[in-house]
Enzyme design. Structure first.
Site, PDB file in Angstrom:
ATOM      1  N   LYS A 189       0.890  -1.175   0.000  1.00 50.42           N
ATOM      2  CA  LYS A 189       0.000   0.000   0.000  1.00 50.42           C
ATOM      3  C   LYS A 189       0.922   1.216   0.000  1.00 50.42           C
ATOM      4  O   LYS A 189       1.408   1.642   1.047  1.00 50.42           O
ATOM      5  CB  LYS A 189      -0.886  -0.022   1.253  1.00 50.42           C
ATOM      6  N   GLU A 215       9.750   1.636  10.674  1.00 49.86           N
ATOM      7  CA  GLU A 215      10.816   2.577  10.306  1.00 49.86           C
ATOM      8  C   GLU A 215      10.187   3.954  10.360  1.00 49.86           C
ATOM      9  O   GLU A 215       9.426   4.335   9.469  1.00 49.86           O
ATOM     10  CB  GLU A 215      11.319   2.290   8.886  1.00 49.86           C
ATOM     11  N   CYS A 244      13.874  10.702   6.330  1.00 49.01           N
ATOM     12  CA  CYS A 244      13.770  10.320   7.741  1.00 49.01           C
ATOM     13  C   CYS A 244      15.092  10.509   8.452  1.00 49.01           C
ATOM     14  O   CYS A 244      15.138  10.901   9.612  1.00 49.01           O
ATOM     15  CB  CYS A 244      13.310   8.880   7.855  1.00 49.01           C
ATOM     16  N   GLU A 246      10.589  16.600  14.429  1.00 48.14           N
ATOM     17  CA  GLU A 246      10.953  16.438  13.033  1.00 48.14           C
ATOM     18  C   GLU A 246      10.206  17.476  12.193  1.00 48.14           C
ATOM     19  O   GLU A 246       8.984  17.544  12.236  1.00 48.14           O
ATOM     20  CB  GLU A 246      10.545  15.025  12.607  1.00 48.14           C
TER      21      GLU A 246
HETATM   22  P1  NAD Z   1       2.515   8.834   7.271  1.00 49.44           P
HETATM   23  O1  NAD Z   1       2.780   8.043   8.484  1.00 49.44           O
HETATM   24  O2  NAD Z   1       1.426   9.822   7.281  1.00 49.44           O
HETATM   25  O3  NAD Z   1       2.217   7.891   6.008  1.00 49.44           O
HETATM   26  C1  NAD Z   1       3.050   6.795   5.689  1.00 49.44           C
HETATM   27  C2  NAD Z   1       2.192   5.730   5.026  1.00 49.44           C
HETATM   28  O4  NAD Z   1       1.252   5.254   5.979  1.00 49.44           O
HETATM   29  C3  NAD Z   1       1.376   6.202   3.822  1.00 49.44           C
HETATM   30  O5  NAD Z   1       1.363   5.180   2.845  1.00 49.44           O
HETATM   31  C4  NAD Z   1      -0.014   6.373   4.409  1.00 49.44           C
HETATM   32  O6  NAD Z   1      -1.044   6.225   3.460  1.00 49.44           O
HETATM   33  C5  NAD Z   1      -0.053   5.243   5.420  1.00 49.44           C
HETATM   34  N1  NAD Z   1      -1.033   5.415   6.501  1.00 49.44           N
HETATM   35  C6  NAD Z   1      -1.530   6.573   7.007  1.00 49.44           C
HETATM   36  N2  NAD Z   1      -2.437   6.309   7.977  1.00 49.44           N
HETATM   37  C7  NAD Z   1      -2.509   4.961   8.102  1.00 49.44           C
HETATM   38  C8  NAD Z   1      -3.241   4.074   8.942  1.00 49.44           C
HETATM   39  N3  NAD Z   1      -4.086   4.538   9.856  1.00 49.44           N
HETATM   40  N4  NAD Z   1      -3.039   2.757   8.797  1.00 49.44           N
HETATM   41  C9  NAD Z   1      -2.176   2.272   7.892  1.00 49.44           C
HETATM   42  N5  NAD Z   1      -1.463   3.051   7.064  1.00 49.44           N
HETATM   43  C10 NAD Z   1      -1.600   4.391   7.167  1.00 49.44           C
HETATM   44  O7  NAD Z   1       3.922   9.486   6.966  1.00 49.44           O
HETATM   45  P2  NAD Z   1       4.290  10.393   5.747  1.00 49.44           P
HETATM   46  O8  NAD Z   1       3.835  11.756   6.023  1.00 49.44           O
HETATM   47  O9  NAD Z   1       3.835   9.752   4.491  1.00 49.44           O
HETATM   48  O10 NAD Z   1       5.902  10.275   5.779  1.00 49.44           O
HETATM   49  C11 NAD Z   1       6.659  11.079   6.568  1.00 49.44           C
HETATM   50  C12 NAD Z   1       7.132  10.359   7.809  1.00 49.44           C
HETATM   51  O11 NAD Z   1       7.729   9.114   7.487  1.00 49.44           O
HETATM   52  C13 NAD Z   1       8.208  11.128   8.541  1.00 49.44           C
HETATM   53  O12 NAD Z   1       7.968  11.091   9.922  1.00 49.44           O
HETATM   54  C14 NAD Z   1       9.485  10.370   8.203  1.00 49.44           C
HETATM   55  O13 NAD Z   1      10.525  10.525   9.092  1.00 49.44           O
HETATM   56  C15 NAD Z   1       8.994   8.990   8.096  1.00 49.44           C
HETATM   57  N6  NAD Z   1       9.899   8.173   7.277  1.00 49.44           N
HETATM   58  C16 NAD Z   1      10.704   7.254   7.891  1.00 49.44           C
HETATM   59  C17 NAD Z   1      11.603   6.491   7.163  1.00 49.44           C
HETATM   60  C18 NAD Z   1      12.492   5.477   7.847  1.00 49.44           C
HETATM   61  O14 NAD Z   1      13.011   4.602   7.201  1.00 49.44           O
HETATM   62  N7  NAD Z   1      12.703   5.531   9.149  1.00 49.44           N
HETATM   63  C19 NAD Z   1      11.667   6.658   5.794  1.00 49.44           C
HETATM   64  C20 NAD Z   1      10.834   7.589   5.184  1.00 49.44           C
HETATM   65  C21 NAD Z   1       9.934   8.339   5.951  1.00 49.44           C
END
Ligand code: NAD
Length: 477
Positions: free
Chosen positions: A171, A246, A280, A379
């Protein structure tokens, strides 16, 4: 509308609804995605289960490796196409998108080679027993991917899961995932059996939540924000589904007065400007030994002043942020910085050619940030770096470890003993000495502690997370 990719076919969303895809460089819609729901997820999980119990599950590890290698080559053949898609979708400068396209192929190459080298052990036990361990795939794995590095995060998560023998349901993020739909199509073309790799697009709270809660999912790999990571872990716990998280970071670069500044400065700039700071593992805090603080801040200010920001196609130092709400978030942090009287030392420039409707933020250096300030703790996920001085090693360590996060850290110093002392005491998943990988390094295990998550992806280590260890005890004479 781009449809789901399930069982090697394009499948219309059962809702019939679409999600617009916005180009961050000009803020305009240019494509649309299927709005997936629980019914679409159910279909994809069914296809994956059939593959796992059928053609995909019957392949030997070497055969799986060969397929992954074919896909790696196919991605290299289509690297420019994937890079163009990724650049437009995410707003990445083309150079960065090209690096991401090369990286996803390299992940598949790495895991292709590793697929038949994942073996168990024999354990010395009592006389009359032979005990061995074998590593088995979980079965059907769910992968939730964010928008900041769709290709790279797909590579490290899905590449490893497939190599270990799982069938996958992905997803991806609603904001950016066109490249992944194309990769799934390429996978079918090189011979992946139906259902081995499925993609259901949609919103997190609909398709994502349904994936995590589906009883047919045997493992969830989530990359995203700490807040959603917590929701995902709780939802997965309903079925006792194991989860790899992650999450985010507030990663410190620790610079001592004896460091090689010439080598350090461009790396520090890149670690916060790359992907407009939406990484991230962005190096978002700069801790500098007090005796060198003024010099480092002055030289960094000059470098920030030269940075140029514009549309992905102009391939400048920095592209736009992903969406309007992300821009508002970053602007909100900077409003607080001004309100609290913190000095903004230097900013880059958004070029005149950048469309006014795009989501641009100039890279910004803020100095003398108190360690407890929100800018030093939370962040931003934008091109903003918080600089602060430290007095000695112990002080540096307190500051470095003094946030909720623990993803990566760097130490810039020529003193070998100090490098190792700090490396051992930093609470995070990766430490860079006199370099900063910004999450790079396909071969290097990656992941966090504390609010940055748990579990490891990348490198050989990732394969262990995508398997279950079974112990077999044989009694004999
Ligand atoms: P997000 O958590 O809003 O979304 C990430 C994913 O989760 C998307 O595909 C989203 O559709 C899905 N999602 C959202 N709500 C959900 C739910 N209730 N159940 C299941 N899935 C759900 O994050 P974002 O805004 O897309 O990304 C930014 C964040 O991700 C930052 O905090 C960043 O640090 C982190 N990030 C971490 C890494 C790592 O490897 N540690 C890598 C990239 C991004």
């Amino acid at each position: 509308m781009k449809q789901h990719f399930i069982g090697n076919q394009w499948v219309a969303p059962s809702s019939g609804d679409a999600i617009p895809v916005i180009d961050p460089s000009d803020g305009q819609p240019f494509e649309s995605l299927a709005r997936g729901n629980a019914s679409d997820i159910d279909q994809a999980v069914g296809a994956a289960r059939a593959a796992y119990e059928g053609a995909w599950g019957r392949l030997s590890a070497a055969e799986r490796g060969r397929l992954l290698q074919k896909l790696a080559q196919k991605m290299l053949d289509h690297a420019e196409e994937l890079a163009q898609l990724e650049a437009r979708d995410c707003g990445k400068p083309l150079r960065q998108a090209r690096a991401d396209a090369a990286a996803v192929a390299r992940y598949f190459e790495f895991y292709a080679g590793a697929a038949d080298k994942l073996h168990g052990e024999t354990i010395p036990y009592q006389n009359g027993y032979t005990v061995l361990t074998i590593r088995e795939p979980h079965g059907v794995t769910g992968h939730i991917i964010p928008w900041n590095y769709p290709l790279q995060i797909f590579g490290r998560s899905v590449g490893a899961a497939l190599a270990a023998g799982n069938a996958c349901v992905v997803k991806p993020a609603e904001d950016a995932c066109l490249s992944l739909l194309r990769v799934a199509e390429l996978a079918a073309q090189v011979g992946f059996p139906e259902g081995a790799l499925n993609i259901v697009t949609g919103y997190g709270q609909e398709a994502g939540d349904a994936l995590v809660r589906h009883p047919g999912i045997d493992h969830v790999s989530f990359t995203g924000s700490p807040a959603i990571g917590k929701l995902v872990a709780c939802a997965a716990a309903e079925n006792h589904t194991p989860v790899t998280l992650e999450l985010g970071g507030k990663s410190p670069q620790i610079v001592f007065a004896d460091a090689d500044f010439e080598a350090m400065l461009p790396v520090v700039v890149n670690a916060i400007v790359q992907n407009a700071g939406q990484t991230c593992s962005a190096g978002s805090r700069l801790l500098v030994e007090r005796s060198a603080y003024e010099e480092v801040v002055a030289r960094l200010s000059v470098a920030f002043g030269k940075l140029r920001v514009g549309p992905a196609s102009m391939d400048l130092d920095c592209g736009p942020l992903i969406r309007q709400t992300q821009l508002q978030r970053v602007v909100g942090f900077l409003e607080e910085v001004r309100r609290d009287g913190l000095p903004i030392t230097s900013q880059g420039q958004v070029v005149a050619e950048a469309p006014k409707t795009g989501f641009y933020q100039a890279p910004t250096l803020v100095r003398d940030v108190p360690p407890g300030h929100r800018l030093a703790q939370e962040e931003v996920f934008g091109p903003v770096i918080a600089a602060m001085p430290f007095d000695d090693e112990a002080h540096a360590l307190r500051l470095a470890n003094g946030t909720a996060y623990g993803l990566v850290a760097s130490v810039w110093s020529r003193d070998g003993s100090r490098q190792m002392r700090l490396a051992r005491k930093l609470r995070c998943g990766q430490v860079f000495i006199n370099n900063y990988g910004a999450g790079g390094g396909i071969e290097l295990p990656f992941g966090g502690v504390k609010a940055s998550g748990h579990g490891r992806e990348k490198g050989f280590e990732a394969l262990y997370g995508f398997t279950v260890l079974k112990t077999i005890s044989i009694k004999h004479d």
